[in-house]
Write a protein that holds these residues in place. Structure first.
Motif, short mmCIF file in Angstrom:
data_model
loop_
_atom_site.label_atom_id
_atom_site.label_comp_id
_atom_site.label_asym_id
_atom_site.label_seq_id
_atom_site.Cartn_x
_atom_site.Cartn_y
_atom_site.Cartn_z
N GLY A 3 0.79 -1.22 0.00
CA GLY A 3 0.00 0.00 0.00
C GLY A 3 0.83 1.27 0.00
O GLY A 3 0.31 2.35 0.31
N ARG A 4 2.09 1.15 -0.36
CA ARG A 4 2.99 2.30 -0.33
C ARG A 4 3.33 2.74 -1.76
O ARG A 4 3.44 1.91 -2.67
CB ARG A 4 4.29 1.95 0.41
CG ARG A 4 4.08 1.47 1.83
CD ARG A 4 3.67 2.61 2.73
NE ARG A 4 4.85 3.33 3.21
CZ ARG A 4 4.80 4.56 3.73
NH1 ARG A 4 3.67 5.22 3.77
NH2 ARG A 4 5.91 5.13 4.19
N SER A 5 3.52 4.02 -1.93
CA SER A 5 3.92 4.57 -3.23
C SER A 5 5.40 4.96 -3.18
O SER A 5 6.01 5.03 -2.11
CB SER A 5 3.08 5.80 -3.58
OG SER A 5 3.38 6.87 -2.68
N LYS A 6 5.96 5.22 -4.37
CA LYS A 6 7.34 5.73 -4.41
C LYS A 6 7.45 7.01 -3.57
O LYS A 6 8.42 7.20 -2.83
CB LYS A 6 7.75 6.05 -5.85
CG LYS A 6 7.85 4.88 -6.80
CD LYS A 6 8.23 5.41 -8.18
CE LYS A 6 8.22 4.35 -9.24
NZ LYS A 6 8.54 4.90 -10.57
N ARG A 7 6.46 7.89 -3.73
CA ARG A 7 6.49 9.15 -3.00
C ARG A 7 6.52 8.92 -1.49
O ARG A 7 7.30 9.54 -0.76
CB ARG A 7 5.27 10.00 -3.37
CG ARG A 7 5.32 11.42 -2.82
CD ARG A 7 4.01 12.14 -3.05
NE ARG A 7 3.63 12.18 -4.45
CZ ARG A 7 4.08 13.08 -5.32
NH1 ARG A 7 4.93 14.02 -4.91
NH2 ARG A 7 3.68 13.06 -6.58
N ASP A 8 5.69 7.97 -1.01
CA ASP A 8 5.66 7.66 0.42
C ASP A 8 7.04 7.25 0.92
O ASP A 8 7.53 7.73 1.95
CB ASP A 8 4.69 6.50 0.71
CG ASP A 8 3.24 6.87 0.47
OD1 ASP A 8 2.90 8.06 0.56
OD2 ASP A 8 2.44 5.94 0.18
N LEU A 9 7.66 6.31 0.18
CA LEU A 9 8.94 5.77 0.63
C LEU A 9 10.05 6.82 0.60
O LEU A 9 10.84 6.93 1.54
CB LEU A 9 9.34 4.57 -0.24
CG LEU A 9 8.56 3.28 0.01
CD1 LEU A 9 8.89 2.24 -1.04
CD2 LEU A 9 8.87 2.74 1.41
N MET A 10 10.10 7.60 -0.47
CA MET A 10 11.15 8.61 -0.57
C MET A 10 10.97 9.70 0.48
O MET A 10 11.94 10.16 1.09
CB MET A 10 11.20 9.19 -1.98
CG MET A 10 11.75 8.19 -2.99
SD MET A 10 12.13 8.90 -4.63
CE MET A 10 10.48 9.01 -5.32
N ASN A 11 9.72 10.07 0.75
CA ASN A 11 9.47 11.07 1.79
C ASN A 11 9.77 10.51 3.18
O ASN A 11 10.17 11.24 4.09
CB ASN A 11 8.03 11.56 1.73
CG ASN A 11 7.80 12.52 0.59
OD1 ASN A 11 8.74 13.11 0.07
ND2 ASN A 11 6.55 12.69 0.19
N SER A 12 9.60 9.19 3.35
CA SER A 12 9.84 8.57 4.64
C SER A 12 11.33 8.47 4.96
O SER A 12 11.75 8.67 6.10
CB SER A 12 9.20 7.17 4.66
OG SER A 12 9.49 6.50 5.86
#
Length: 216
Positions: A45-54
């Motif tokens: 349920g994660r996007s590239k944006r989620d991971l990079m921002n995290s």
């Protein structure tokens, strides 16, 4: 001092241009693997944006900018005019130069196709060159003062320009040679990076749960 003769284009120069195009292509493919479709679900349920921002929003933000700018600069070099503006005795190793001074013979039908591809390249070049001139090569004061808008370059603009450049060089290469730009190297491994980030996030979360005795 006598004027030096202009260097003559040869087969080695043509091959160097092929490698420069491949380099621009793969710089762009790496950007697309990393930063295109940022909101797509890539797992858990994660996007590239989620991971990079995290994990590192500033790092990935700068990497995004640098790869995009690097692609723009590489493309602008490829579409340079054959001769330097300030010194006609100097040449640029560019697409127009290999059209003006073909190293390998093309037939009449291919010449028509070359002209079509060159026209397509010229049509797609202006916004990319403006972006380079106004906000990459220079700090355009009118942009800083917001007196005019920053030139916009889309993914489609770059895709179409690269496709036209590659199609043109494939026409100009020897009949018995095949330089496959799209398969020169392995993919940019962005998928592997995002899987590693997903695993790191999962185990970091698990570690926190174990440390504080949280169930679920």
């Amino acid at each position: 001092m006598p004027k030096q003769p202009r260097p003559k284009l040869d087969a080695d120069d043509f091959q160097k241009l092929q490698w420069l195009v491949a380099d621009a292509y793969w710089t762009w493919q790496t950007w697309k693997e990393m930063f295109a479709n940022l909101n797509d679900d890539i797992g858990n349920g994660r996007s590239k944006r989620d991971l990079m921002n995290s994990f590192g929003p500033d790092f990935f933000g700068r990497w995004n900018q640098l790869l995009f700018q690097s692609t723009v600069i590489r493309l602008c070099r490829l579409v340079d005019k054959p001769m330097h503006n300030h010194d006609p005795s100097k040449k640029n190793l560019s697409i127009e130069l290999v059209v003006d001074e073909p190293v390998h013979q093309v037939d009449e039908q291919q010449q028509d196709q070359v002209a079509q591809h060159l026209q397509a390249i010229r049509a797609r070049t202006p916004p990319i060159v403006r972006l380079r001139d106004w906000s990459i090569a220079h700090n355009d004061l009118s942009l800083i003062k917001k007196l005019r808008e920053r030139p916009q370059v889309s993914v489609r603009d770059i895709d179409e320009l690269l496709s036209a450049v590659i199609a043109l060089l494939k026409l100009l290469q020897p009949a018995d040679e095949e330089f496959v730009y799209e398969d020169m190297i392995a993919r940019g491994n962005a998928e592997t990076l995002f899987r590693a980030l997903l695993d790191a996030e999962k185990y970091s979360d698990l570690d926190m749960r174990n440390r504080f005795g949280i169930d679920g």
